[in-house]
Design a protein around this motif. Structure first.
Motif: not given
Length: 100
Positions: A1-21
């Protein structure tokens, strides 16, 4: 997994976005990258052209909107780019009136 993808997923998790989103948003970014190259190397005009082409190809409204929202999240939150492309309608209208 690319660092950018990992960072985006971390940011979405911090933002409280659902797994489907999160899945839909990462798919939108993956499609953009497949169309061009790494999203962090793209200009605002290239992303605008991609979205315009998506709309012109007849993408369903829901497909277009989720792509737009996913890319907006990447560029605003993960990459910190304040592009007018993803500005709110009121902000764009105020900017247009100010320049007139």
């Amino acid at each position: 997994m690319s660092p950018l993808r990992t960072r985006m997923i971390d940011d979405m998790t911090l933002a409280g976005l659902a797994a489907g989103t999160q899945r839909i948003y990462t798919q939108a970014v993956r499609r953009l990258a497949a169309h061009y190259r790494s999203p962090d190397q793209l200009s605002e005009e290239e992303v605008r052209g991609y979205l315009l082409a998506l709309r012109q190809r007849g993408a369903a409204r829901g497909t277009f909107k989720t792509s737009q929202y996913g890319l907006r999240f990447l560029y605003r939150h993960t990459l910190g780019r304040a592009w007018g492309l993803f500005g709110e309608k009121k902000a764009r209208r105020a900017q247009a009136e100010a320049s007139a």
